[in-house]
Design a protein around this motif. Structure first.
Motif, PDB file in Angstrom:
ATOM      1  N   VAL A  42      75.959  37.174  66.313  1.00 51.59           N
ATOM      2  CA  VAL A  42      76.236  38.253  66.392  1.00 51.59           C
ATOM      3  C   VAL A  42      77.892  38.209  66.520  1.00 51.59           C
ATOM      4  CG1 VAL A  42      76.716  40.469  67.992  1.00 51.59           C
ATOM      5  CG2 VAL A  42      74.302  39.424  66.946  1.00 51.59           C
ATOM      6  N   LEU A  43      78.183  37.510  68.041  1.00 50.76           N
ATOM      7  CA  LEU A  43      79.882  37.512  68.300  1.00 50.76           C
ATOM      8  C   LEU A  43      80.833  36.659  67.235  1.00 50.76           C
ATOM      9  CD1 LEU A  43      79.125  36.755  71.439  1.00 50.76           C
ATOM     10  CD2 LEU A  43      78.906  38.863  71.042  1.00 50.76           C
ATOM     11  N   GLU A  44      80.234  35.692  66.548  1.00 48.99           N
ATOM     12  CA  GLU A  44      80.824  35.613  65.268  1.00 48.99           C
ATOM     13  C   GLU A  44      81.611  36.286  64.957  1.00 48.99           C
ATOM     14  OE1 GLU A  44      82.406  31.832  64.873  1.00 48.99           O
ATOM     15  OE2 GLU A  44      81.868  31.595  66.927  1.00 48.99           O
ATOM     16  N   ALA A  45      80.548  37.806  64.073  1.00 46.84           N
ATOM     17  CA  ALA A  45      80.501  38.005  62.960  1.00 46.84           C
ATOM     18  C   ALA A  45      81.298  38.627  63.147  1.00 46.84           C
ATOM     19  CB  ALA A  45      79.555  38.458  62.956  1.00 46.84           C
ATOM     20  N   ILE A  46      81.082  39.527  64.913  1.00 50.12           N
ATOM     21  CA  ILE A  46      82.676  40.386  64.941  1.00 50.12           C
ATOM     22  C   ILE A  46      83.626  40.097  65.289  1.00 50.12           C
ATOM     23  CG2 ILE A  46      82.552  42.006  67.118  1.00 50.12           C
ATOM     24  CD1 ILE A  46      80.081  42.391  67.487  1.00 50.12           C
ATOM     25  N   LYS A  47      84.201  38.701  65.509  1.00 54.65           N
ATOM     26  CA  LYS A  47      85.127  38.444  65.920  1.00 54.65           C
ATOM     27  C   LYS A  47      85.806  38.297  64.480  1.00 54.65           C
ATOM     28  CE  LYS A  47      84.031  35.589  70.576  1.00 54.65           C
ATOM     29  NZ  LYS A  47      83.816  34.294  70.283  1.00 54.65           N
ATOM     30  N   SER A 211      65.881  44.773  72.051  1.00 59.23           N
ATOM     31  CA  SER A 211      64.984  44.107  71.742  1.00 59.23           C
ATOM     32  C   SER A 211      65.884  42.895  71.244  1.00 59.23           C
ATOM     33  CB  SER A 211      64.262  43.487  70.615  1.00 59.23           C
ATOM     34  OG  SER A 211      64.227  44.285  69.386  1.00 59.23           O
ATOM     35  N   ARG A 212      67.304  43.249  70.991  1.00 51.24           N
ATOM     36  CA  ARG A 212      68.259  42.568  70.261  1.00 51.24           C
ATOM     37  C   ARG A 212      69.317  42.572  70.681  1.00 51.24           C
ATOM     38  NH1 ARG A 212      64.779  43.628  66.097  1.00 51.24           N
ATOM     39  NH2 ARG A 212      64.705  42.339  64.246  1.00 51.24           N
ATOM     40  N   SER A 213      69.590  42.976  72.744  1.00 49.45           N
ATOM     41  CA  SER A 213      70.377  42.578  73.542  1.00 49.45           C
ATOM     42  C   SER A 213      71.906  43.783  73.266  1.00 49.45           C
ATOM     43  CB  SER A 213      70.403  41.493  73.852  1.00 49.45           C
ATOM     44  OG  SER A 213      69.825  40.410  74.366  1.00 49.45           O
ATOM     45  N   LEU A 214      71.732  44.062  72.114  1.00 50.95           N
ATOM     46  CA  LEU A 214      72.784  45.181  71.513  1.00 50.95           C
ATOM     47  C   LEU A 214      73.375  46.587  72.435  1.00 50.95           C
ATOM     48  CD1 LEU A 214      73.269  43.494  68.565  1.00 50.95           C
ATOM     49  CD2 LEU A 214      74.891  43.190  70.220  1.00 50.95           C
ATOM     50  N   ALA A 215      73.053  47.008  73.638  1.00 52.03           N
ATOM     51  CA  ALA A 215      73.406  48.641  74.105  1.00 52.03           C
ATOM     52  C   ALA A 215      74.470  48.845  73.587  1.00 52.03           C
ATOM     53  CB  ALA A 215      72.610  48.564  75.698  1.00 52.03           C
ATOM     54  N   ALA A 254      74.417  40.812  62.011  1.00 56.69           N
ATOM     55  CA  ALA A 254      73.781  39.336  62.053  1.00 56.69           C
ATOM     56  C   ALA A 254      72.821  39.072  62.837  1.00 56.69           C
ATOM     57  CB  ALA A 254      75.630  38.876  62.218  1.00 56.69           C
ATOM     58  N   ALA A 255      72.961  40.369  63.788  1.00 59.64           N
ATOM     59  CA  ALA A 255      71.923  40.633  64.556  1.00 59.64           C
ATOM     60  C   ALA A 255      70.864  41.047  64.103  1.00 59.64           C
ATOM     61  CB  ALA A 255      72.094  41.534  65.424  1.00 59.64           C
ATOM     62  N   ILE A 256      69.916  41.305  62.712  1.00 59.31           N
ATOM     63  CA  ILE A 256      69.109  41.322  62.517  1.00 59.31           C
ATOM     64  C   ILE A 256      68.260  40.405  61.250  1.00 59.31           C
ATOM     65  CG2 ILE A 256      67.957  42.534  60.266  1.00 59.31           C
ATOM     66  CD1 ILE A 256      69.261  45.173  61.288  1.00 59.31           C
ATOM     67  N   LYS A 257      69.818  39.132  61.066  1.00 61.53           N
ATOM     68  CA  LYS A 257      69.874  38.332  60.138  1.00 61.53           C
ATOM     69  C   LYS A 257      69.183  36.996  61.472  1.00 61.53           C
ATOM     70  CE  LYS A 257      72.141  38.842  55.843  1.00 61.53           C
ATOM     71  NZ  LYS A 257      73.365  39.227  55.691  1.00 61.53           N
ATOM     72  N   ASP A 258      68.949  37.134  62.280  1.00 65.04           N
ATOM     73  CA  ASP A 258      68.401  35.764  63.221  1.00 65.04           C
ATOM     74  C   ASP A 258      68.019  36.243  64.449  1.00 65.04           C
ATOM     75  OD1 ASP A 258      68.834  33.670  65.065  1.00 65.04           O
ATOM     76  OD2 ASP A 258      71.047  34.022  65.986  1.00 65.04           O
ATOM     77  N   GLU A 259      66.749  35.774  62.881  1.00 55.01           N
ATOM     78  CA  GLU A 259      65.484  36.527  63.060  1.00 55.01           C
ATOM     79  C   GLU A 259      64.653  35.074  64.654  1.00 55.01           C
ATOM     80  OE1 GLU A 259      63.279  38.887  62.675  1.00 55.01           O
ATOM     81  OE2 GLU A 259      61.109  37.694  63.198  1.00 55.01           O
ATOM     82  N   ALA A 260      65.089  34.333  64.326  1.00 56.75           N
ATOM     83  CA  ALA A 260      64.701  33.093  65.553  1.00 56.75           C
ATOM     84  C   ALA A 260      65.174  33.665  66.257  1.00 56.75           C
ATOM     85  CB  ALA A 260      65.126  31.920  64.825  1.00 56.75           C
ATOM     86  N   TYR A 261      66.028  33.235  66.896  1.00 60.44           N
ATOM     87  CA  TYR A 261      66.970  33.959  68.337  1.00 60.44           C
ATOM     88  C   TYR A 261      66.093  35.881  68.428  1.00 60.44           C
ATOM     89  CZ  TYR A 261      70.531  34.890  71.973  1.00 60.44           C
ATOM     90  OH  TYR A 261      71.331  35.415  73.504  1.00 60.44           O
ATOM     91  N   PHE A 262      66.061  36.436  68.137  1.00 61.11           N
ATOM     92  CA  PHE A 262      65.369  37.026  68.481  1.00 61.11           C
ATOM     93  C   PHE A 262      64.146  37.378  68.769  1.00 61.11           C
ATOM     94  CE2 PHE A 262      62.853  40.591  66.525  1.00 61.11           C
ATOM     95  CZ  PHE A 262      62.687  41.204  67.122  1.00 61.11           C
ATOM     96  N   GLN A 263      63.320  36.049  67.650  1.00 60.05           N
ATOM     97  CA  GLN A 263      61.423  36.481  68.829  1.00 60.05           C
ATOM     98  C   GLN A 263      61.793  34.947  69.851  1.00 60.05           C
ATOM     99  OE1 GLN A 263      58.750  37.165  67.080  1.00 60.05           O
ATOM    100  NE2 GLN A 263      59.746  37.886  64.788  1.00 60.05           N
ATOM    101  N   GLU A 264      62.494  34.112  69.618  1.00 62.77           N
ATOM    102  CA  GLU A 264      62.673  33.441  71.294  1.00 62.77           C
ATOM    103  C   GLU A 264      63.211  34.074  72.232  1.00 62.77           C
ATOM    104  OE1 GLU A 264      65.300  30.550  70.624  1.00 62.77           O
ATOM    105  OE2 GLU A 264      65.874  30.647  73.164  1.00 62.77           O
ATOM    106  N   THR A 265      63.940  35.943  72.576  1.00 60.16           N
ATOM    107  CA  THR A 265      64.293  36.215  73.176  1.00 60.16           C
ATOM    108  C   THR A 265      63.740  37.162  73.945  1.00 60.16           C
ATOM    109  OG1 THR A 265      65.652  37.469  72.301  1.00 60.16           O
ATOM    110  CG2 THR A 265      66.480  35.782  73.555  1.00 60.16           C
ATOM    111  N   ALA A 266      62.629  37.602  73.225  1.00 59.49           N
ATOM    112  CA  ALA A 266      62.108  38.678  73.375  1.00 59.49           C
ATOM    113  C   ALA A 266      60.427  37.913  73.650  1.00 59.49           C
ATOM    114  CB  ALA A 266      61.462  39.070  71.586  1.00 59.49           C
ATOM    115  N   ALA A 267      60.177  37.130  72.936  1.00 67.32           N
ATOM    116  CA  ALA A 267      59.125  36.255  74.206  1.00 67.32           C
ATOM    117  C   ALA A 267      58.932  35.638  75.061  1.00 67.32           C
ATOM    118  CB  ALA A 267      58.517  34.634  73.065  1.00 67.32           C
ATOM    119  N   LYS A 268      60.169  35.604  75.816  1.00 69.70           N
ATOM    120  CA  LYS A 268      60.420  35.153  76.713  1.00 69.70           C
ATOM    121  C   LYS A 268      60.765  36.653  77.817  1.00 69.70           C
ATOM    122  CE  LYS A 268      64.834  32.640  76.525  1.00 69.70           C
ATOM    123  NZ  LYS A 268      66.194  31.784  77.339  1.00 69.70           N
TER     124      LYS A 268
END
Ligand SMILES: *Cc1c(COP(=O)(O)O)cnc(C)c1O
Length: 353
Positions: A42-47, A211-215, A254-268
């Motif tokens: 996400v940060l890469e895409a915004i930059k 859930s995507r840490s983007l408030a 970018a956030a929606i496309k990174d499903e693995a990161y989303f699943q990992e942080t939600a599980a944590k």
């Protein structure tokens, strides 16, 4: 009061967001933000999007983001509406669908913004009382209404309704729009997105904030039948054609496309929540069955406001609602394991010194 305010502005009772104090560094467990950073993509895409194209307006139809969201849910892009946070989407939905001639229905204990929107748009509201265990009594929504809004899981109780239980409600209210606000659905629930092709009256609202840490990015969406999405676009395009800026569009994709990161942080977050809930029960708290990124807790012997104030003193912010029926409860956002250790240590000192 000011002589410059319109009668409308003078009559409003605005929503009060959780505090974001700057006087010292707090452990912030009060506004349901995600403790983990957004995906590095996400940060890469915004930059990458922070370039000279910012002189140009963004795509008013959010075409690419609509396609990405639609694909994610197995829907068509014309079944997706995007907004500047789901609060904006909800506000537009109240304006687009709710009939001022009949009462809008929502729970007595629920997200307090609904009342604010109802008043803003001059809608009458009938409050449906949660039952003694704070469960959402879906059968009580079976009465005359100009629209229904239900968060799932509910806030601030954190309790989830199994998605198929909404089918009867949607059938009974076939001529009204039923909004299901899924701000917290990714922390253990099943989305009503699967109902969109079956029920033209369901509007499912979600957000990247939790859930995507983007408030801080302000992106939310609604999923619904093409006619509902058209209704939302009519309202949006009567306020502001460009509600989502170029940087937010890039970050959201970018956030929606990174499903693995989303699943990992939600599980944590979910694992921490379940451990914290068990620990709180062991020291005497009543803890509702949470399927959200927060817990809703009360102690039989210790006053909730006293706990809230003492935690604040110790640099830990939680949310206390001085409001009938829930003034013995605290809403505590799930932070990192380290933050929750500090919270539990402080709470143990308060309830069992
Ligand atoms: C946080 C929250 C929202 C708003 O989220 P944004 O997308 O940040 O505006 C909506 N509904 C409920 C129930 C929430 O808790």
């Amino acid at each position: 009061m000011s002589k410059f305010w319109s009668p409308l502005a003078a009559s409003l009772v605005p929503y009060v967001p959780g505090e974001q104090p700057k006087d010292k560094k707090y452990i912030k467990l009060n506004t349901n933000e995600n403790p983990y950073p957004p995906s590095p993509n996400v940060l890469e895409a915004i930059k990458a999007a922070a370039n000279e194209d910012l002189r140009l307006y963004p795509d008013p139809t959010c075409g690419e983001l609509s396609s990405v969201v639609a694909d994610y849910f197995g829907l068509k892009p014309n079944q997706v509406f995007l907004g500047n946070g789901s609060d904006e989407v909800l506000s537009f939905a109240f304006a687009a669908f709710f009939d001022p001639a009949k009462p809008v229905l929502f729970a007595d204990i629920t997200y307090s913004f609904y009342k604010v929107y109802a008043e803003f748009y001059g809608l009458k509201a009938d409050l449906i009382p949660l039952d003694e265990q704070l469960r959402m009594p879906l059968a009580l929504f079976n009465r005359e209404n100009g629209g229904i809004v239900i968060p799932n899981p509910n806030a601030p109780t954190a309790m989830l309704i199994p998605v198929d239980e909404f089918r009867a409600l949607l059938e009974q209210n076939a001529d009204q729009v039923v909004i299901i606000d899924e701000a917290y659905i990714d922390f253990g629930g099943e989305s009503a997105a699967k109902l969109v092709n079956d029920y033209p009256n369901v509007l499912v609202v979600q957000t990247l904030s939790k859930s995507r840490s983007l408030a801080g990015l302000r992106v939310g969406w609604a999923l619904g039948s093409e006619e509902l999405i058209d209704g939302l676009n009519r309202v949006k395009n009567s306020f502001n054609s460009y509600t989502i800026d170029r940087l937010a569009l890039a970050g959201a994709i970018a956030a929606i496309k990174d499903e693995a990161y989303f699943q990992e942080t939600a599980a944590k977050v979910n694992a921490t929540r379940d451990a914290v809930a068990a620990e709180l029960k062991s020291i005497g708290f009543h803890v509702t069955d949470s399927k959200a990124n927060f817990v809703f807790i009360s102690h039989p012997n210790v006053d909730a406001e006293a706990i809230f104030l003492q935690l604040r003193e110790q640099g830990i912010l939680v949310r206390y609602f001085k409001q009938p029926r829930i003034d013995r409860f605290l809403r505590v956002t799930i932070g990192t394991d380290e933050e929750m250790e500090a919270f539990l240590k402080a709470v143990r000192g308060i309830v069992a010194p």
